[in-house]
Design an enzyme around this catalytic site. Structure first.
Site, short mmCIF file in Angstrom:
data_model
loop_
_atom_site.label_atom_id
_atom_site.label_comp_id
_atom_site.label_asym_id
_atom_site.label_seq_id
_atom_site.Cartn_x
_atom_site.Cartn_y
_atom_site.Cartn_z
N GLY A 230 41.61 -17.91 -32.79
CA GLY A 230 41.80 -18.11 -31.36
C GLY A 230 42.15 -16.89 -30.54
N GLU A 272 43.81 -17.05 -39.36
CA GLU A 272 42.40 -17.25 -39.72
C GLU A 272 41.54 -16.70 -38.60
OE1 GLU A 272 43.29 -21.63 -41.80
OE2 GLU A 272 42.19 -21.51 -39.93
N ARG A 275 36.73 -14.19 -34.68
CA ARG A 275 36.22 -13.42 -33.55
C ARG A 275 36.96 -12.09 -33.37
NH1 ARG A 275 33.96 -16.33 -29.58
NH2 ARG A 275 35.26 -18.07 -30.20
N CYS A 341 11.00 -22.34 -26.22
CA CYS A 341 10.48 -23.19 -25.15
C CYS A 341 11.62 -24.06 -24.61
CB CYS A 341 9.33 -24.03 -25.67
SG CYS A 341 8.01 -23.00 -26.32
N GLU A 342 12.65 -23.41 -24.14
CA GLU A 342 13.86 -24.04 -23.62
C GLU A 342 14.33 -23.10 -22.53
OE1 GLU A 342 15.99 -26.56 -24.28
OE2 GLU A 342 14.82 -27.44 -25.92
#
Ligand SMILES: *Cc1c(COP(=O)(O)O)cnc(C)c1O
Length: 416
Positions: A230, A272, A275, A341-342
């Protein structure tokens, strides 16, 4: 503040001559430096361990670097456990923080001697049936009420699927003890990508006070407390990075205020972080295939959301640098897109950038965590290679790019 890639245009040209784009590139020096900072920040706590969140980046070469820096591995699935094992982690170096867990996964965690972090009180009987209650066990806490730091709402745990309620922790500890557990841990993960030094200290207070309460209620002394992930990173150039040394110092203050007077001064801390440890030390390198000018201007890349899902999924900001044009004036405004194709397959929307042309190399920053890891095969897109820039400047292929054969592998033996 400008944000510069950790490689130059010249380095990229040399790399691309051997490894075609797109690829994720990681910076070993940065990874080691951050791992050392994290370990230094909590060095005051004997036995502290950072269990790197494998889901953030499951590449075994990177896991081995983190292991060499003294980190453990935090896993959430059978294959993540297998990866941690393959990268050389064993026993207490592995944390298993899963939810909605199959019995097979629990059995594998037991076999490895990993620390099992239970997500739910119902998992006590489930784990016992699956293979038994280990002597060391951890429970994940969900405080339910909104979690705020100095009046700014971080997240609403009452809406989150994770963890035990407080009364369930008391009951769970007693049941686990009756079933033979002897060493207890407490875990919570209440906010993601926080850019304040106050998150970990606030979370620590919640967990430490809960440990004191559990001691009074159950007679059980928690031996380790896991602050989970976090801690965020500055994806945007104007954002200020967290100060991990300051975070470690602030957590220590709460530790001495809450745990020590309650006779819990021997508690070991763990984290943990995914990021924070790896995010800034990776980038996605892609080539501009086409420039398109209709109602807006588009730069179409050879990478797409299948290589980096965060912008499409969360509208997450990732900084973009055009290699060799680091200091060029940002005279244009582009949507930087992939080829799915989005219409949400955009790495950036309305982004001021220098004028681009086909063939330009684009560096998408901060893809070291939750980047390649979230890759998928939609539209038949193939996952890219991963490369590691070593401390000595050498380049290593640490995962090859997928090929159409890989894509067809799950159909082998099936009549088409
Ligand atoms: C995702 C996750 C992490 C890592 O989170 P970051 O935001 O990458 O720090 C840690 N622990 C658990 C249980 C997770 O699910």
């Amino acid at each position: 503040m400008t944000k510069r890639p950790f490689v130059t245009k010249q380095q990229l040209d040399e790399i691309i001559a051997e490894h075609p784009t797109p690829f994720h590139l990681y910076n070993e020096r940065g990874i080691r430096e951050t791992a050392r900072q994290v370990n230094a920040a909590f060095g005051w706590n004997p036995g502290y361990m950072e269990y790197f969140a494998v889901k953030a980046n499951p590449n075994p070469a990177l896991l081995r670097i983190l292991k060499a820096e003294g980190c453990g591995a935090d896993c959430a699935s059978l294959t993540e456990l297998m990866l941690a094992e393959a990268a050389g982690f064993s026993g207490r170096e592995i944390m298993f923080s899963s939810n909605a867990t199959p019995a097979e996964d629990f059995r594998y965690a037991l076999k490895l001697g990993a620390v099992i972090n239970l997500d739910d009180i119902g998992h006590i009987d489930f784990l016992e049936k699956a293979g038994g209650i280990p002597k060391t066990i951890c429970c994940r806490y969900n405080p339910g009420a909104a979690f705020a730091i100095s009046n700014s709402l971080m997240d609403n745990p009452a809406e989150a699927k994770y963890g035990f309620t407080r009364p369930q922790l008391r009951e769970g500890f007693l049941r686990l003890k009756a079933k033979g557990a002897e060493h207890f841990g407490l875990h919570a993960f209440l906010a993601s990508n926080t850019l304040t030094n106050a998150y970990y200290p606030a979370l620590a207070r919640t967990l430490f006070e809960t440990a004191v309460w559990l001691k009074a209620e159950t007679g059980t002394e928690v031996e380790f407390i896991d602050l989970a992930g976090g801690i965020g990173i500055p994806y945007r150039p104007e954002e200020t990075p967290c100060d991990i040394m300051e975070i470690g110092r602030l957590v220590r203050e709460v530790y001495e205020e809450v745990l020590v007077p309650a006779g819990l001064g021997g508690v070991t801390l763990c984290s943990e972080l995914g990021r924070f440890v790896l995010g800034p030390h990776g980038c996605l390198v892609a080539t501009v295939l086409h420039i398109k000018d209709i109602y807006k201007k588009y730069a179409g890349l050879d990478a797409c959301a299948a290589n980096l899902m965060r912008p499409a999924l969360y509208k997450a900001y990732h900084h973009i640098t055009v290699a060799g044009k680091e200091d060029a004036p940002q005279t244009e405004v582009y949507d930087v897109t992939g080829g799915l194709c989005e219409n949400n397959d955009k790495f950036a929307v309305d982004r001021p950038l220098p004028e681009m042309e086909a063939g330009d190399i684009v560096v998408i920053h901060d893809t070291g965590a939750h980047g390649h890891a979230m890759g998928y095969n939609y539209n038949g897109k193939l996952r890219s290679a991963e490369l590691l820039l070593g401390e000595d400047g050498t380049l290593r292929l640490i995962r090859r790019a997928e090929t159409p054969e890989d894509y067809f592998a799950t159909l082998r033996g099936i009549s088409l």
